[in-house]
Enzyme design. Structure first.
Site, PDB file in Angstrom:
ATOM      1  CD  GLU A  23     -67.738  82.787 -69.842  1.00 38.57           C
ATOM      2  OE1 GLU A  23     -68.317  83.427 -68.960  1.00 38.57           O
ATOM      3  OE2 GLU A  23     -67.572  83.210 -71.012  1.00 38.57           O
ATOM      4  CG  HIS A  54     -63.878  83.369 -64.852  1.00 40.58           C
ATOM      5  ND1 HIS A  54     -64.899  82.686 -65.466  1.00 40.58           N
ATOM      6  CD2 HIS A  54     -64.474  84.235 -63.992  1.00 40.58           C
ATOM      7  CE1 HIS A  54     -66.059  83.134 -65.005  1.00 40.58           C
ATOM      8  NE2 HIS A  54     -65.836  84.073 -64.106  1.00 40.58           N
ATOM      9  CG  HIS A  77     -69.406  80.401 -64.198  1.00 41.89           C
ATOM     10  ND1 HIS A  77     -69.774  79.999 -62.930  1.00 41.89           N
ATOM     11  CD2 HIS A  77     -69.585  81.731 -64.236  1.00 41.89           C
ATOM     12  CE1 HIS A  77     -70.157  81.052 -62.239  1.00 41.89           C
ATOM     13  NE2 HIS A  77     -70.062  82.112 -62.999  1.00 41.89           N
ATOM     14  CB  CYS A 122     -73.912  87.722 -72.324  1.00 42.25           C
ATOM     15  SG  CYS A 122     -73.976  88.353 -70.647  1.00 42.25           S
TER      16      CYS A 122
HETATM   17  S1  SF4 Z   1     -76.615  85.808 -69.454  1.00 39.74           S
HETATM   18 FE1  SF4 Z   1     -74.474  86.496 -69.459  1.00 39.74          FE
HETATM   19  S2  SF4 Z   1     -73.923  86.926 -67.320  1.00 39.74           S
HETATM   20 FE2  SF4 Z   1     -75.808  85.709 -67.347  1.00 39.74          FE
HETATM   21  S3  SF4 Z   1     -75.085  83.604 -67.077  1.00 39.74           S
HETATM   22 FE3  SF4 Z   1     -75.337  83.989 -69.298  1.00 39.74          FE
HETATM   23  S4  SF4 Z   1     -73.328  84.644 -70.009  1.00 39.74           S
HETATM   24 FE4  SF4 Z   1     -73.318  84.808 -67.757  1.00 39.74          FE
END
Ligand code: SF4
Length: 354
Positions: free
Chosen positions: A150, A148, A98, A218
């Site tokens: 992140e 959170h 994160h 993402c």
């Molecule tokens: S790909 Fe997306 S869900 Fe997976 S760790 Fe990276 S940011 Fe998080």
């Protein structure tokens, strides 16, 4: 203080009963589901660190938000802590997928810790955006959940410039210094639809609001939401495998309900599936969050099979083949050779990289 992690047996037996329903019993299994490239990389990083340096290897926060993964790594010698001041001086510490703020990096350095940064590269990308916009004196509206990890890490890159927007409603009240110099960024694991609602409400107030240079939510979060949207309306029940602190898993439950599932629940383990959830249910949708190993999905499918839901149809909406290289601290073995797994992790079901 070390993280307090509830002890759960690795595999628990679910005992669902076959139940009479009108119609054909089946499972629609969403794909993509489960492990993303960033989670895979982070988990392999801890395993590699244990292999190379021996136990204990310290990990700041849960490496990924999945109780099963954390418990498994603990059994191999990982020690999860809340903050770096709990790590003995000079020891190895892994930063979770994160991400961390510069303040955490500095605190680890001050303590002489040997840090291995398992921050997902897609989170790092958002950090870089925050730094760049802050340098250009933009005010950054960071859409995400306060508290959170992140969001704390990203906000920590430019605390003077970042304001967190928790929800669409907060878009109606947030204040900015200069409405002509404002940009939005977001947490990577949000609901795409809800985030766009927040952005639209922000833009109604701040017409000059700039977009991030590319999607912050993402690919893995988006793909899993698209897949569950596809099967939700056909599902009498959706089961999402994932932990309660996994943002993208919790979002999948919400998205399933928004897109027509009659009911949707999140479980960590198969034995949390309740018999009464299956009353009158012909079609069960199943998916899993980006931090969930496939073995946990298989256990849910086995439990459903025992209840008469043996017909499993996979519904795939995207292919995924992204892999990230390991953190740079782990890319070479002790003799200086490039590690054979440096460029790979594992597939979603925990097998070796292709
Ligand atoms: S790909 Fe997306 S869900 Fe997976 S760790 Fe990276 S940011 Fe998080």
């Amino acid at each position: 203080m070390h993280l307090s992690i509830p002890r759960v047996p690795r595999v628990r037996q679910a005992a669902l009963q076959d139940n009479p329903v009108v119609g054909h019993k089946r499972v629609l299994l969403a794909a993509p589901r489960g492990y993303c490239a960033g989670v895979d990389r982070a988990v392999v990083a801890v395993e590699k660190a244990l292999e190379r340096y021996g136990a204990p290897v310290y990990v700041r926060k849960q490496i990924v938000h999945n109780i099963h993964v954390v418990t498994e790594l603990e059994s191999k010698g990982a020690v999860f802590v809340e903050e770096v001041d709990e790590v003995p001086e000079g020891a190895h510490v892994v930063f979770s997928a994160h991400g961390v703020s510069p303040a955490v990096v500095n605190a680890a350095s001050d303590r002489g810790l040997q840090a291995i940064d398992a921050t997902c590269p897609l989170v790092t990308k958002v950090h870089r955006e925050a730094v760049r916009f802050a340098k250009n004196d933009f005010e950054i509206l960071l859409i995400g959940h306060a508290g959170h990890e992140e969001v704390e890490g990203t906000a920590g890159e430019a605390p003077e410039h970042v304001t967190i927007v928790n929800s669409p409603d907060e878009a109606d009240t947030v204040e900015v210094r200069d409405p002509s110099k404002v940009v939005w960024l977001s947490q990577t694991t949000l609901s795409v639809d809800e985030t766009m609602e927040t952005v639209n409400r922000l833009r109604a107030r701040f017409p000059d609001l700039q977009n991030p240079p590319s999607d912050d939510i993402c690919y893995a979060t988006q793909n899993r939401q698209v897949a569950i949207k596809k099967i939700a309306s056909e599902s009498d029940l959706v089961i999402v495998v994932g932990s309660s602190n996994s943002s993208n898993s919790v979002r999948l439950v919400e998205v399933a309900l928004e897109y027509g599932a009659k009911a949707a629940y999140r479980v960590d383990y198969a034995d949390e599936v309740k018999q009464e959830w299956l009353d009158g249910v012909a079609t069960v949708g199943v998916t899993s969050g980006a931090s969930v190993p496939e073995v946990l999905v298989k256990e849910v499918l086995q439990a459903l099979d025992g209840a008469g839901y043996g017909d499993v149809q996979e519904v795939r909406t995207a292919e995924e083949d992204l892999m990230f290289s390991l953190p740079k601290e782990l890319r070479q073995d002790a003799s200086g050779q490039r590690d054979a797994r440096a460029l790979g992790g594992r597939t979603a079901d925990g097998g070796p990289a292709r």
